[in-house]
Scaffold this active site. Structure first.
Site: not given
Ligand code: PEP
Ligand code: MG
Length: 574
Positions: A192, A458, A505
């Site tokens: 993150h 993820d 995403c």
């Molecule tokens: C992902 O897991 O690809 C996602 C877009 O969500 P985050 O990165 O916020 O876990």
């Molecule tokens: Mg995610």
């Protein structure tokens, strides 16, 4: 000059003095006068702080010796000698008695005098000693002032932030105008911190490892977030390279800005959408500035991770409304609270779990905190009348979770209506496909979802059993692994069969090399950090669907990430 190598996590180049928050911190020093009778207790306070500082430096020295080598350990050895230097200790004691000022003030003044004198020295070894003195003095001051952690919001000059690790909440609360780059021991490309660094357009090199322990505050660092290098004390040639890279980025950004108002359409006319991922409402402007055709992922949990508190319904309503209005009718997908894992929110209950990434996270957390979940859903529903809004549930792994979430959404809608609040009759509601079980069983989930958005960050983490924030195993967090590509393919195929749109995403969507593959697999929407929007638009506009399908078919027959990467590079170049 010393070069450190890590993971290129956020592009761009910056040069600024290091601000190390591994174990120390900048801090305002209190100043007050003493009575002569206070001197013994003031002196005792000083001695206790020195002992604590010594214990800390001893363990740092031992860690440096084990993890980075004798040369790094010697730095801390020198700090220990300094804290035992009888001349220095005598000088502090004398000044304390002569000025009758508090010991923090005395130390800060002696530090300033010594640093000024040493930084004028022509011998570089002596100049280096200035930062050692600062290190030692601030460590002792930290103990005197019982200050554990410096607030990054207080930064007042331009710096490169150097840390062992940062929390997402540090990224939110820090003074982002002042942080010109980030260099970190830990972290991977989809951690993150990396996601936020890209969102805030701050160059970052992560996963550098323990060698970073030898960087000290004040050392000038040249950070290159494109190549993943950090140079300490850059010479004239290295500085010239940084300046040239900055200029090249500027020129490239100008070229790409011409794509801003052009649609994401292949050369043979297939239309897809390129949207932005945002974490804070303020980012909506940057998303538009980079030509995003909507917000494909609003990571709403970052509203909760700021320094203040858990936002109530009104505050959330205003935040969502701000994004929806800024996007002027373009679609906005709001993801419900994805808390847990590395996004810890102590106010919502301690979450000391053995495996937080496999634990009480995202929709699992919300389904057992229904009131909190409903507050958020009501805020989204009320704001949704202002534009084209979709709701997305994170970390869905079973149809049962999706059905329960949908039922709670209905309750929230009734509650709003009962209060006379205007809410839409229908709101498209989809899910993140980011757990292998969801991808494999996406045909089942498609019966209840209005859209899918593939979260590769993820999805890769759980498919490859690799912590996405752990630099040591970052080589396994691989979007081109055949297992990942097959799960993406299955999800898109099942979405198509059910006639629901499939977006992506996760960070894979931001990779221009992957664009042709994703087009060929049939992806409808790409969503990514704003700065990547033009690059992906360009890749899409130079592809054609016939070729994209051939590429996808060929990729599906390959057996490793390396083969896929090599193949995609050859296709995209030709
Ligand atoms: C992902 O897991 O690809 C996602 C877009 O969500 P985050 O990165 O916020 O876990
Ligand atoms: Mg995610």
């Amino acid at each position: 000059m010393m070069e450190y190598r890590g993971i290129p996590a956020s592009p761009g180049v910056a040069v600024a003095p290091a601000f190390v928050i591994i174990d120390e911190g900048e801090m305002p020093v209190p100043a007050y006068s003493l009575e002569a009778a206070d001197l013994p207790s003031e002196w005792a306070r000083f001695l206790v702080a020195v002992e604590k500082a010594k214990a800390e430096v001893t363990s740092l020295r031992d860690r440096a010796r084990k993890e980075a080598g004798e040369a790094q350990a010697a730095i801390f050895e020198a700090h220990l000698l300094m804290m035992d230097d009888p001349d220095l200790i005598e000088r502090i004691e004398e000044s304390l008695g002569a000025t009758l000022r508090n010991v923090e003030r005395v130390i800060a003044e002696i530090e300033r005098e010594l640093v000024e004198k040493l930084s004028r020295a022509s011998d570089p070894a002596l100049r280096d000693r200035a930062s050692d003195i600062q290190d030692v003095s601030r460590r002792i001051l930290g103990h005197l002032m019982l200050r554990e952690r410096f607030t990054l919001a207080d930064l007042e000059s331009d710096i490169v932030l150097v840390a062992r690790d940062l929390l997402p909440s540090d990224m939110i609360s820090m003074n982002r105008q002042r942080v010109k780059a980030i260099a970190m021991e830990a972290g991977g490309k989809t951690s993150h911190v990396a996601i936020l660094a890209r969102a805030f357009e701050i160059p970052a090199v992560l996963g550098i490892g323990s060698s970073l322990v030898s960087v000290r505050s004040g050392t000038v660092l040249a950070v290159d977030g494109d190549s993943g290098t950090v140079i300490a004390d850059p010479d004239a040639a290295a500085l010239a390279r940084s300046a040239a890279a900055q200029e090249a980025t500027h020129v490239r950004d100008l070229e790409l800005s011409t794509l801003r108002d052009l649609p994401a359409i292949t050369s043979d006319g297939a239309r897809v959408l390129v949207k932005a991922n945002i974490e804070m409402p303020e980012e909506a402007q940057a998303a538009l500035g980079h030509g995003a055709e909507g917000v494909g992922l609003f990571r709403s949990e970052f509203l909760f991770l700021g320094p203040h508190h858990v936002p109530g319904e009104e505050e959330q309503y205003l935040a969502y409304s701000k994004v929806i209005e800024a996007m002027g009718g373009r679609p906005v997908t709001i993801r419900t609270l994805d808390i847990g894992g590395d996004k810890i929110l102590p106010e919502l209950g301690a979450q000391d779990e053995k495996n937080p990434l496999l634990g009480w996270r995202a929709i699992r957390f919300c389904l057992s905190n229904v009131e909190l979940f409903k507050i958020q859903l009501r805020a989204i529903l009320r704001a949704a009348v202002r534009g084209d809004v979709r709701i997305m549930f994170p970390m869905i792994s079973t149809i049962d979770e999706l059905e329960r979430a949908l039922a709670i959404l209905e309750e929230a809608r009734h509650e709003c209506r009962a209060k006379g609040q205007e809410v839409p009759d229908r709101i498209p509601t989809g899910i993140m496909v980011e757990i292998p079980s969801a991808a494999v069983a996406s045909d089942i989930l498609a019966r209840k979802a209005d859209f899918f958005s593939i979260g590769t960050n993820d999805l890769i983490q759980y498919t490859m059993a690799v912590d996405r924030g752990n630099g040591r195993v970052a080589y396994l967090h691989e979007p081109y692994h055949p297992a990942v590509i097959r799960l993406v393919k299955t999800t898109i195929e099942n979405g198509r069969k059910a006639r629901i749109p499939v977006a992506m995403c996760g960070e894979m969507a931001a990779d221009p090399l992957a664009s042709i593959l994703l087009l060929g697999l049939g992806l409808d929407e790409f969503s990514m950090s704003s700065a990547s929007v033009p690059l992906v638009k360009r890749a899409i506009r130079s592809a054609d669907m016939q070729e994209a399908r051939e590429v996808a078919e060929a990729v599906l027959s390959l057996s490793s990430s390396a083969e896929v990467a090599a193949y995609l590079s050859s296709r995209v170049r030709s």
